[in-house]
Structures are given as C-alpha cells and as structure tokens.
Design a protein around this motif. Structure first.
Motif, PDB file in Angstrom:
ATOM      1  N   LEU A  86       0.826  -1.207   0.000  1.00  0.00           N
ATOM      2  CA  LEU A  86       0.000   0.000   0.000  1.00  0.00           C
ATOM      3  C   LEU A  86       0.863   1.261   0.000  1.00  0.00           C
ATOM      4  O   LEU A  86       0.578   2.226  -0.719  1.00  0.00           O
ATOM      5  N   TYR A  87       1.909   1.243   0.801  1.00  0.00           N
ATOM      6  CA  TYR A  87       2.830   2.386   0.865  1.00  0.00           C
ATOM      7  C   TYR A  87       3.462   2.639  -0.498  1.00  0.00           C
ATOM      8  O   TYR A  87       3.493   3.778  -0.993  1.00  0.00           O
ATOM      9  N   GLU A  88       3.964   1.577  -1.126  1.00  0.00           N
ATOM     10  CA  GLU A  88       4.647   1.727  -2.413  1.00  0.00           C
ATOM     11  C   GLU A  88       3.698   2.260  -3.474  1.00  0.00           C
ATOM     12  O   GLU A  88       4.062   3.129  -4.278  1.00  0.00           O
ATOM     13  N   SER A  89       2.456   1.777  -3.482  1.00  0.00           N
ATOM     14  CA  SER A  89       1.475   2.233  -4.456  1.00  0.00           C
ATOM     15  C   SER A  89       1.122   3.705  -4.230  1.00  0.00           C
ATOM     16  O   SER A  89       1.057   4.493  -5.177  1.00  0.00           O
ATOM     17  N   PHE A  90       0.913   4.091  -2.964  1.00  0.00           N
ATOM     18  CA  PHE A  90       0.534   5.462  -2.617  1.00  0.00           C
ATOM     19  C   PHE A  90       1.629   6.447  -2.991  1.00  0.00           C
ATOM     20  O   PHE A  90       1.367   7.575  -3.422  1.00  0.00           O
ATOM     21  N   MET A  91       2.881   6.032  -2.850  1.00  0.00           N
ATOM     22  CA  MET A  91       4.004   6.942  -3.043  1.00  0.00           C
ATOM     23  C   MET A  91       4.360   7.189  -4.506  1.00  0.00           C
ATOM     24  O   MET A  91       5.184   8.067  -4.796  1.00  0.00           O
ATOM     25  N   GLN A  92       3.742   6.481  -5.412  1.00  0.00           N
ATOM     26  CA  GLN A  92       4.125   6.622  -6.820  1.00  0.00           C
ATOM     27  C   GLN A  92       3.879   8.027  -7.364  1.00  0.00           C
ATOM     28  O   GLN A  92       4.524   8.439  -8.328  1.00  0.00           O
ATOM     29  N   LYS A  93       2.963   8.771  -6.759  1.00  0.00           N
ATOM     30  CA  LYS A  93       2.705  10.131  -7.240  1.00  0.00           C
ATOM     31  C   LYS A  93       3.629  11.156  -6.593  1.00  0.00           C
ATOM     32  O   LYS A  93       3.535  12.350  -6.888  1.00  0.00           O
ATOM     33  N   SER A 110       2.842   3.426  22.256  1.00  0.00           N
ATOM     34  CA  SER A 110       1.376   3.489  22.183  1.00  0.00           C
ATOM     35  C   SER A 110       0.862   3.649  20.770  1.00  0.00           C
ATOM     36  O   SER A 110      -0.219   4.223  20.545  1.00  0.00           O
ATOM     37  N   GLY A 111       1.595   3.129  19.807  1.00  0.00           N
ATOM     38  CA  GLY A 111       1.149   3.198  18.425  1.00  0.00           C
ATOM     39  C   GLY A 111       0.086   2.153  18.127  1.00  0.00           C
ATOM     40  O   GLY A 111       0.109   1.047  18.665  1.00  0.00           O
ATOM     41  N   GLU A 112      -0.854   2.533  17.275  1.00  0.00           N
ATOM     42  CA  GLU A 112      -1.931   1.630  16.861  1.00  0.00           C
ATOM     43  C   GLU A 112      -2.103   1.736  15.358  1.00  0.00           C
ATOM     44  O   GLU A 112      -1.677   2.710  14.733  1.00  0.00           O
ATOM     45  N   ALA A 113      -2.759   0.728  14.768  1.00  0.00           N
ATOM     46  CA  ALA A 113      -2.903   0.699  13.318  1.00  0.00           C
ATOM     47  C   ALA A 113      -4.261   0.150  12.924  1.00  0.00           C
ATOM     48  O   ALA A 113      -4.850  -0.673  13.623  1.00  0.00           O
ATOM     49  N   ALA A 114      -4.753   0.621  11.793  1.00  0.00           N
ATOM     50  CA  ALA A 114      -5.982   0.101  11.205  1.00  0.00           C
ATOM     51  C   ALA A 114      -5.767  -0.036   9.708  1.00  0.00           C
ATOM     52  O   ALA A 114      -5.119   0.811   9.075  1.00  0.00           O
ATOM     53  N   ILE A 115      -6.305  -1.113   9.134  1.00  0.00           N
ATOM     54  CA  ILE A 115      -6.242  -1.353   7.691  1.00  0.00           C
ATOM     55  C   ILE A 115      -7.660  -1.293   7.139  1.00  0.00           C
ATOM     56  O   ILE A 115      -8.603  -1.786   7.772  1.00  0.00           O
ATOM     57  N   ALA A 116      -7.807  -0.704   5.968  1.00  0.00           N
ATOM     58  CA  ALA A 116      -9.098  -0.623   5.292  1.00  0.00           C
ATOM     59  C   ALA A 116      -9.160  -1.663   4.182  1.00  0.00           C
ATOM     60  O   ALA A 116      -8.177  -1.890   3.468  1.00  0.00           O
ATOM     61  N   TYR A 117     -10.338  -2.291   4.037  1.00  0.00           N
ATOM     62  CA  TYR A 117     -10.553  -3.297   2.998  1.00  0.00           C
ATOM     63  C   TYR A 117     -11.821  -2.971   2.211  1.00  0.00           C
ATOM     64  O   TYR A 117     -12.810  -2.492   2.771  1.00  0.00           O
ATOM     65  N   ARG A 118     -11.773  -3.238   0.906  1.00  0.00           N
ATOM     66  CA  ARG A 118     -12.983  -3.354   0.090  1.00  0.00           C
ATOM     67  C   ARG A 118     -13.081  -4.821  -0.284  1.00  0.00           C
ATOM     68  O   ARG A 118     -12.297  -5.314  -1.096  1.00  0.00           O
ATOM     69  N   GLY A 120      -5.936   0.681   2.142  1.00  0.00           N
ATOM     70  CA  GLY A 120      -5.306   1.757   2.878  1.00  0.00           C
ATOM     71  C   GLY A 120      -4.996   1.353   4.305  1.00  0.00           C
ATOM     72  O   GLY A 120      -5.476   0.322   4.798  1.00  0.00           O
ATOM     73  N   TYR A 121      -4.147   2.146   4.956  1.00  0.00           N
ATOM     74  CA  TYR A 121      -3.883   1.934   6.379  1.00  0.00           C
ATOM     75  C   TYR A 121      -3.698   3.282   7.057  1.00  0.00           C
ATOM     76  O   TYR A 121      -3.374   4.287   6.426  1.00  0.00           O
ATOM     77  N   MET A 122      -3.924   3.270   8.372  1.00  0.00           N
ATOM     78  CA  MET A 122      -3.674   4.462   9.180  1.00  0.00           C
ATOM     79  C   MET A 122      -2.922   4.052  10.432  1.00  0.00           C
ATOM     80  O   MET A 122      -3.317   3.115  11.133  1.00  0.00           O
ATOM     81  N   LEU A 123      -1.826   4.741  10.695  1.00  0.00           N
ATOM     82  CA  LEU A 123      -1.043   4.552  11.909  1.00  0.00           C
ATOM     83  C   LEU A 123      -1.321   5.746  12.808  1.00  0.00           C
ATOM     84  O   LEU A 123      -1.247   6.896  12.353  1.00  0.00           O
ATOM     85  N   HIS A 179      -3.839   5.741   1.399  1.00  0.00           N
ATOM     86  CA  HIS A 179      -5.159   5.373   0.888  1.00  0.00           C
ATOM     87  C   HIS A 179      -5.134   5.396  -0.627  1.00  0.00           C
ATOM     88  O   HIS A 179      -4.403   6.180  -1.249  1.00  0.00           O
ATOM     89  N   ILE A 180      -5.958   4.555  -1.248  1.00  0.00           N
ATOM     90  CA  ILE A 180      -5.953   4.502  -2.704  1.00  0.00           C
ATOM     91  C   ILE A 180      -6.894   5.535  -3.307  1.00  0.00           C
ATOM     92  O   ILE A 180      -6.794   5.844  -4.487  1.00  0.00           O
ATOM     93  N   ASP A 181      -7.826   6.086  -2.485  1.00  0.00           N
ATOM     94  CA  ASP A 181      -8.714   7.138  -2.983  1.00  0.00           C
ATOM     95  C   ASP A 181      -9.271   7.938  -1.812  1.00  0.00           C
ATOM     96  O   ASP A 181      -9.077   7.587  -0.634  1.00  0.00           O
ATOM     97  N   ALA A 182      -9.992   9.006  -2.141  1.00  0.00           N
ATOM     98  CA  ALA A 182     -10.509   9.913  -1.115  1.00  0.00           C
ATOM     99  C   ALA A 182     -11.541   9.247  -0.217  1.00  0.00           C
ATOM    100  O   ALA A 182     -11.670   9.609   0.958  1.00  0.00           O
ATOM    101  N   ASP A 183     -12.294   8.280  -0.744  1.00  0.00           N
ATOM    102  CA  ASP A 183     -13.294   7.593   0.079  1.00  0.00           C
ATOM    103  C   ASP A 183     -12.651   6.830   1.221  1.00  0.00           C
ATOM    104  O   ASP A 183     -13.181   6.775   2.329  1.00  0.00           O
ATOM    105  N   VAL A 184     -11.504   6.236   0.947  1.00  0.00           N
ATOM    106  CA  VAL A 184     -10.787   5.515   2.015  1.00  0.00           C
ATOM    107  C   VAL A 184     -10.295   6.503   3.061  1.00  0.00           C
ATOM    108  O   VAL A 184     -10.399   6.243   4.275  1.00  0.00           O
ATOM    109  N   LYS A 185      -9.772   7.647   2.632  1.00  0.00           N
ATOM    110  CA  LYS A 185      -9.328   8.670   3.573  1.00  0.00           C
ATOM    111  C   LYS A 185     -10.493   9.132   4.450  1.00  0.00           C
ATOM    112  O   LYS A 185     -10.349   9.268   5.674  1.00  0.00           O
ATOM    113  N   LYS A 186     -11.651   9.379   3.864  1.00  0.00           N
ATOM    114  CA  LYS A 186     -12.821   9.791   4.637  1.00  0.00           C
ATOM    115  C   LYS A 186     -13.204   8.743   5.672  1.00  0.00           C
ATOM    116  O   LYS A 186     -13.600   9.070   6.793  1.00  0.00           O
ATOM    117  N   CYS A 187     -13.079   7.492   5.290  1.00  0.00           N
ATOM    118  CA  CYS A 187     -13.414   6.403   6.212  1.00  0.00           C
ATOM    119  C   CYS A 187     -12.483   6.409   7.422  1.00  0.00           C
ATOM    120  O   CYS A 187     -12.927   6.242   8.564  1.00  0.00           O
TER     121      CYS A 187
END
Length: 397
Positions: free
Chosen positions: A172-179, A202-210, A216-219, A234-242
C-alpha cells in the motif's frame, strides 16, 4: 574554535559518551526509544561521527542513518543526519562547522551526493547551506469538528494488534508513493525498525478493505486527549474519509486531532470552519554535498529539450562544489565539462539543492532572488531537466 578537535567514527569503546550526550540533548536513558536505539540500531545499522577535545571528551556528534530515497525516478542512497549535538561546553567554537566538514568528506568518499535532516530549529543549519525541500500540511483541530459528509460504507476497517508480515503495509505504501518524489524506499528493515518503536510508544494501526482487497492503512496514537495520525495511506478519497470518520469516533476519549499530512492534501476543503484548515509548513531539509555527481546521475525525462548552458554553483563549506560547468544536454545523458565561459545561470548550493529535489521550480527560485538567470533559453533548458516535483517524506529518525 575547539583546539585540536579530533574527529573519528564512534566504536563500542566510546559509545558511553555518545549515550550521555544523547541523554543530555534528546531522549532520556529510561525512555523506550533511547533503550531501543542504542541496543538495536546505533552502530549496528548506522555510523556515528564524533569530535573529541584534547582531553578525549566527546564535544560534538552526528549520527549517519542509512536510507534510500526515490528521487526523480532513481534510487539514491543517502544518510539521514540525526542526533546532531554539541556539548554546551563546546558550543560557540565552530565545532558544528568542523563536524559537518568531516561528515561530508566521509560521505562523499562513500559515494553519497546529498544528505537530509529534520531540523528542530532551521537557524542552526541554514548557515551551513541546508535548505528546505519538503513541506507538510499541519492540521490541529477539535476532533468533534471533523465533518466529512457521506462515507463509503462498503469499506471495512480492521484494527491491527500485531504485525509479523509487513507485505500489505509495504504494498500500500509503495502504491501510494508513486505520485510523490523524494520518498523513502522502505525495505523490511525500515518497517521493522519503525514498528518496534511505534508499537511500544502506544502506536496503533488500522487497515481498510474493500471486500478482501486492502485499500489503505492508518497509523495513529492516542495520548493526552489527542488523536494523532502518524501516517495515512489510501488509494482514494473515500478511504481517507473512512479513516477520518474512524478517528472522529474517538471523541469520547480524545478532544483534539493532530495530523501532519502531505503538503498537497485537500481534506480542509470539506471543513465547515476555515479556522480548522491548518497550514503548510517547511518540514525537512537537505544538502547536496557533491554537485557534480548529482548532475552526472540526474535521470532525464522523455520530453526534455536538448542544448547546452553554462552554470555557476557556489558553496561556502565544500570548496569542491564551487564550479563553473558547461552542461551539454543530449537525448539520453548530460555531458559535463569545466569551462571558462560566462555563466548563463548562477546559484549557491542551497538553491541548487532545492532545484534538484524539485521542491521549487527554477522560475520560483529566480523570482525569490536565489537563482540568477542571465539567459532565457538556458533557463528553459534547465527547467526542462529539473522540473518541479511533488515531494513527500514521513521518516523521523
């Protein structure tokens, strides 16, 4: 100036002095990061240059942490300078100048042509011609005020408690960074280093799935009533909103949102209160230490103009970077030759660093007065091979 300063790379026999100076200037010895850094990272994965006075006491130091950046399409090995510190007893005696001169000489001999660092106070580094080449968009707002409209309910979030396989995060990181330009190429080593510290702070993480596909992921961290987003991909704005809706669901535990987003992030366009929109600020600096090699390694795009120009680069610290060069820009490469021609373009190493990294265009730097362009055609040629880029980096040590 410190008399008879002796510079050499640190070994185990004098690491205790490094630990003591780090404890004085940065994290304390009882902090998790300090324990991890000196047990797992320092001297095992990096090198440390120290300057010692005539009594053998460590007066100044810099830690040379290895990274690979994707810069203008090429993978460039560099050193991230961290732990730059001088003992108070040695401050004001040009110890830092000598430290940088020695560090740059070592790194240049190793084939590095630039370094990066994240300043606590830019004024320490500007005299040594470091320049800002990355920015961030800083958000600080009441968590309750986060309002984003409709959110895609087909996206499912999963909290991650333990990570042994970084494949999903890495992909996900590699794909997001291409731009983006100038980002860190993360191997498993970088992921494991980051996670070892992050999860114990105290770090936590969440991954988003379709469906079954990670999108996408959020740390993030939750402390002192603050929900802090450390990194979001995130691969698109909808994932970011989520993810942002997920953050807002913590209003019973946190009062405030903090997030250092990409400089081009447009989340603020959805905010009802413009006072919450945050601002873009300079984030990380760089310095080219071998200008000739930087030009020799510069990848050329497919649509650049061909021609020649003369460029003058000046450097107050690294004398070998003072050069008057003729650049013959061909179809696939640049031929570089010393010349006595009058320069078409003049700049110091700070402006060259910003131009090379693509943080600013040549026309922007010329308008600011940090680059002098004497030939419009030469300016167009150089702009073509060193266009402005969209820079992003998110590393902290």
């Amino acid at each position: 100036m410190e008399d008879n300063m002796d510079f050499h790379l640190i070994s185990e026999k004098n690491i205790a002095q490094v630990e003591s100076l780090w404890d004085y200037c940065f994290e304390k010895k009882d902090s998790y990061f300090f324990k991890w850094y000196f047990k797992e990272y320092c001297l095992k994965q990096n090198a440390v240059l120290g300057g010692f006075n005539k009594q053998g006491v460590l007066s100044t130091m810099v830690h040379l942490n290895p990274y690979t950046l994707k810069l203008r399409g090429m993978e460039a090995v560099t050193s991230y300078l961290v732990g730059v510190a001088t003992d108070p007893a040695a401050r004001g005696r040009r110890a830092t100048k000598e430290l940088f001169e020695m560090a740059f000489a070592i790194l240049k001999a190793q084939g590095r042509f630039f370094v990066i660092l994240m300043p606590e106070y830019a004024g320490v580094y500007l005299p040594y011609q470091f320049a800002f080449v990355y920015s961030k968009h800083r958000y600080e707002l009441p968590l309750r005020a986060l309002s984003l409209g409709e959110v895609d309910d087909s996206i499912e979030l999963e909290r991650v408690k333990n990570i042994n396989d970084f494949t999903e995060f890495s992909n996900l990181y590699e794909s997001f960074m291409q731009k983006y330009n100038g980002f860190v190429v993360r191997s498993e080593r970088e992921w494991r280093n980051f996670w070892a510290v992050f999860i114990n702070e105290s770090g936590e993480a969440a991954i988003a799935y379709r469906g079954d596909m990670p999108v996408g992921y959020m740390l993030y961290q939750r402390a002192d009533n603050v929900f802090k987003i450390v990194e979001m991909v995130h691969i698109d704005a909808d994932v970011k909103k989520c993810f942002l809706r997920y953050a807002r669901q913590h209003v019973a535990q946190c009062d405030k949102l903090e997030w250092l987003a990409e400089a081009d992030d447009l989340t603020y366009l959805h905010f009802q209160d413009q006072s919450h929109c945050g601002s873009v600020f300079p984030f990380m600096m760089a310095r080219i230490i071998d200008a000739r090699k930087a030009l020799e390694l510069l990848p050329l795009n497919n649509v650049h103009k061909e021609g020649s120009l003369t460029i003058l680069i000046t450097d107050d610290l690294i004398k070998s970077n003072n050069m008057l060069l003729n650049l013959n820009i061909g179809n696939k490469a640049i031929k570089i030759e010393d010349t006595f021609n009058l320069p078409d373009i003049e700049m110091d190493i700070s402006a060259f660093t910003q131009l090379y990294f693509g943080q600013f265009s040549l026309s922007e730097l010329a308008a600011e007065g940090t680059i002098a362009v004497h030939s419009e055609d030469a300016g167009l040629l150089l702009s073509d091979v060193l266009p402005k880029c969209n820079n992003y980096i998110n590393e902290y040590y």
